[in-house]
Design a protein around this motif. Structure first.
Motif, PDB file in Angstrom:
ATOM      1  N   ALA A  79       1.646   7.146   1.753  1.00  0.00           N
ATOM      2  CA  ALA A  79       2.874   6.377   1.523  1.00  0.00           C
ATOM      3  C   ALA A  79       3.733   6.358   2.780  1.00  0.00           C
ATOM      4  O   ALA A  79       4.217   5.296   3.196  1.00  0.00           O
ATOM      5  CB  ALA A  79       3.651   6.964   0.344  1.00  0.00           C
ATOM      6  N   GLU A  80       3.899   7.514   3.403  1.00  0.00           N
ATOM      7  CA  GLU A  80       4.718   7.577   4.613  1.00  0.00           C
ATOM      8  C   GLU A  80       4.102   6.748   5.741  1.00  0.00           C
ATOM      9  O   GLU A  80       4.797   6.005   6.437  1.00  0.00           O
ATOM     10  CB  GLU A  80       4.912   9.021   5.063  1.00  0.00           C
ATOM     11  CG  GLU A  80       5.807   9.133   6.281  1.00  0.00           C
ATOM     12  CD  GLU A  80       6.066  10.568   6.713  1.00  0.00           C
ATOM     13  OE1 GLU A  80       6.760  10.729   7.739  1.00  0.00           O
ATOM     14  OE2 GLU A  80       5.584  11.514   6.067  1.00  0.00           O
ATOM     15  N   LYS A  81       2.784   6.853   5.895  1.00  0.00           N
ATOM     16  CA  LYS A  81       2.096   6.108   6.952  1.00  0.00           C
ATOM     17  C   LYS A  81       2.311   4.604   6.782  1.00  0.00           C
ATOM     18  O   LYS A  81       2.728   3.914   7.715  1.00  0.00           O
ATOM     19  CB  LYS A  81       0.599   6.432   6.925  1.00  0.00           C
ATOM     20  CG  LYS A  81      -0.226   5.629   7.915  1.00  0.00           C
ATOM     21  CD  LYS A  81      -1.697   5.969   7.815  1.00  0.00           C
ATOM     22  CE  LYS A  81      -2.400   4.916   7.007  1.00  0.00           C
ATOM     23  NZ  LYS A  81      -3.854   5.060   6.971  1.00  0.00           N
TER      24      LYS A  81
ATOM     25  N   LEU B 259       0.836  -1.214   0.000  1.00  0.00           N
ATOM     26  CA  LEU B 259       0.000   0.000   0.000  1.00  0.00           C
ATOM     27  C   LEU B 259       0.863   1.253   0.000  1.00  0.00           C
ATOM     28  O   LEU B 259       0.522   2.254  -0.631  1.00  0.00           O
ATOM     29  CB  LEU B 259      -0.938   0.011   1.213  1.00  0.00           C
ATOM     30  CG  LEU B 259      -2.342  -0.490   0.966  1.00  0.00           C
ATOM     31  CD1 LEU B 259      -3.118  -0.558   2.272  1.00  0.00           C
ATOM     32  CD2 LEU B 259      -3.076   0.338  -0.044  1.00  0.00           C
ATOM     33  N   GLY B 260       1.992   1.207   0.703  1.00  0.00           N
ATOM     34  CA  GLY B 260       2.922   2.330   0.692  1.00  0.00           C
ATOM     35  C   GLY B 260       3.486   2.571  -0.697  1.00  0.00           C
ATOM     36  O   GLY B 260       3.563   3.711  -1.162  1.00  0.00           O
ATOM     37  N   LEU B 261       3.877   1.491  -1.373  1.00  0.00           N
ATOM     38  CA  LEU B 261       4.383   1.617  -2.741  1.00  0.00           C
ATOM     39  C   LEU B 261       3.314   2.172  -3.679  1.00  0.00           C
ATOM     40  O   LEU B 261       3.591   3.031  -4.524  1.00  0.00           O
ATOM     41  CB  LEU B 261       4.869   0.259  -3.258  1.00  0.00           C
ATOM     42  CG  LEU B 261       6.071  -0.360  -2.581  1.00  0.00           C
ATOM     43  CD1 LEU B 261       6.361  -1.744  -3.174  1.00  0.00           C
ATOM     44  CD2 LEU B 261       7.287   0.539  -2.698  1.00  0.00           C
ATOM     45  N   LEU B 262       2.104   1.673  -3.514  1.00  0.00           N
ATOM     46  CA  LEU B 262       0.989   2.140  -4.335  1.00  0.00           C
ATOM     47  C   LEU B 262       0.725   3.623  -4.082  1.00  0.00           C
ATOM     48  O   LEU B 262       0.547   4.401  -5.027  1.00  0.00           O
ATOM     49  CB  LEU B 262      -0.258   1.303  -4.027  1.00  0.00           C
ATOM     50  CG  LEU B 262      -1.537   1.676  -4.759  1.00  0.00           C
ATOM     51  CD1 LEU B 262      -1.366   1.532  -6.260  1.00  0.00           C
ATOM     52  CD2 LEU B 262      -2.675   0.795  -4.272  1.00  0.00           C
TER      53      LEU B 262
ATOM     54  N   LEU C 103      10.691   4.398   1.511  1.00  0.00           N
ATOM     55  CA  LEU C 103      10.408   5.318   2.616  1.00  0.00           C
ATOM     56  C   LEU C 103      11.320   6.535   2.526  1.00  0.00           C
ATOM     57  O   LEU C 103      10.872   7.669   2.700  1.00  0.00           O
ATOM     58  CB  LEU C 103      10.561   4.611   3.962  1.00  0.00           C
ATOM     59  CG  LEU C 103      10.301   5.457   5.205  1.00  0.00           C
ATOM     60  CD1 LEU C 103       8.906   6.078   5.189  1.00  0.00           C
ATOM     61  CD2 LEU C 103      10.497   4.612   6.458  1.00  0.00           C
ATOM     62  N   THR C 104      12.586   6.311   2.225  1.00  0.00           N
ATOM     63  CA  THR C 104      13.528   7.416   2.042  1.00  0.00           C
ATOM     64  C   THR C 104      13.090   8.288   0.873  1.00  0.00           C
ATOM     65  O   THR C 104      13.149   9.526   0.945  1.00  0.00           O
ATOM     66  CB  THR C 104      14.951   6.866   1.802  1.00  0.00           C
ATOM     67  OG1 THR C 104      15.316   6.078   2.937  1.00  0.00           O
ATOM     68  CG2 THR C 104      15.954   7.987   1.613  1.00  0.00           C
ATOM     69  N   GLN C 105      12.627   7.657  -0.184  1.00  0.00           N
ATOM     70  CA  GLN C 105      12.138   8.395  -1.355  1.00  0.00           C
ATOM     71  C   GLN C 105      10.972   9.311  -0.967  1.00  0.00           C
ATOM     72  O   GLN C 105      10.906  10.463  -1.392  1.00  0.00           O
ATOM     73  CB  GLN C 105      11.718   7.400  -2.427  1.00  0.00           C
ATOM     74  CG  GLN C 105      11.386   8.015  -3.757  1.00  0.00           C
ATOM     75  CD  GLN C 105      11.040   6.945  -4.788  1.00  0.00           C
ATOM     76  OE1 GLN C 105      11.276   5.745  -4.595  1.00  0.00           O
ATOM     77  NE2 GLN C 105      10.463   7.375  -5.882  1.00  0.00           N
ATOM     78  N   VAL C 106      10.072   8.814  -0.148  1.00  0.00           N
ATOM     79  CA  VAL C 106       8.929   9.616   0.313  1.00  0.00           C
ATOM     80  C   VAL C 106       9.423  10.804   1.134  1.00  0.00           C
ATOM     81  O   VAL C 106       9.001  11.943   0.923  1.00  0.00           O
ATOM     82  CB  VAL C 106       7.950   8.764   1.150  1.00  0.00           C
ATOM     83  CG1 VAL C 106       6.925   9.633   1.861  1.00  0.00           C
ATOM     84  CG2 VAL C 106       7.267   7.732   0.282  1.00  0.00           C
TER      85      VAL C 106
ATOM     86  N   ALA D 193      15.603  -3.776   3.907  1.00  0.00           N
ATOM     87  CA  ALA D 193      16.109  -2.653   3.113  1.00  0.00           C
ATOM     88  C   ALA D 193      15.151  -2.288   1.988  1.00  0.00           C
ATOM     89  O   ALA D 193      15.104  -1.133   1.565  1.00  0.00           O
ATOM     90  CB  ALA D 193      17.484  -2.988   2.546  1.00  0.00           C
ATOM     91  N   ASP D 194      14.365  -3.259   1.512  1.00  0.00           N
ATOM     92  CA  ASP D 194      13.416  -2.964   0.442  1.00  0.00           C
ATOM     93  C   ASP D 194      12.317  -1.999   0.904  1.00  0.00           C
ATOM     94  O   ASP D 194      11.695  -1.336   0.076  1.00  0.00           O
ATOM     95  CB  ASP D 194      12.800  -4.243  -0.122  1.00  0.00           C
ATOM     96  CG  ASP D 194      12.025  -5.057   0.902  1.00  0.00           C
ATOM     97  OD1 ASP D 194      12.469  -5.148   2.060  1.00  0.00           O
ATOM     98  OD2 ASP D 194      10.980  -5.622   0.531  1.00  0.00           O
TER      99      ASP D 194
END
Length: 143
Positions: free
Chosen positions: A108-110, A95-98, A129-132, A123-124
């Protein structure tokens, strides 16, 4: 006699359902792993039909839908998985990726934060998360 036949069929269906579910899940997972996403989606829809309350079936179907860019269907299945198992790391992750793909940075952050908190060794999860967080920082700098 008719009531006995119906009861026998109902018992057989209940007993066959876990086997059907397991077969559909295993086949769907194999197809996903091989990159045969459309075929996996069909198999995983059958898994959800066999057991609509299967968290694994909902997550795997959501993953297949995600990879096929069927975002609405992916979101529905992943949300259904979270209703059944609110702490599901994999449902939160996908759901975060979506949400990231949809540019919904709050969602996404949540979801990615919840997934990362559940297993900080993954790490995946850390990469998106870093991107967000970087995207949010860039957006804040524009204001």
């Amino acid at each position: 006699m008719h009531a006995i036949a119906i009861a026998t069929v109902a018992i057989a269906l209940c007993q066959a359902s876990p086997t059907d579910l397991a077969r559909h899940l295993a086949r769907g997972y194999q197809l996903l792993d091989r990159g045969q996403t459309a075929e996996a989606e069909r198999e995983l829809r059958a898994a959800v039909a066999a057991d609509p309350k299967s968290v694994d079936a909902r997550i795997l179907l959501g993953m297949a839908d995600y990879h096929l860019n069927h975002d609405s269907e992916a979101a529905q299945n992943l949300q259904a998985a979270l209703e059944l198992e609110p702490a599901s790391l994999q449902a939160h992750y996908v759901l975060g990726l979506l949400s990231l793909r949809r540019q919904d940075l709050d969602s996404a952050e949540k979801h990615l934060s919840r997934a990362y908190a559940a297993d900080p060794r993954r790490a995946d999860i850390l990469q998106p998360l870093t991107q967000v967080l970087l995207a949010r920082r860039e957006a804040a700098a524009l204001v």
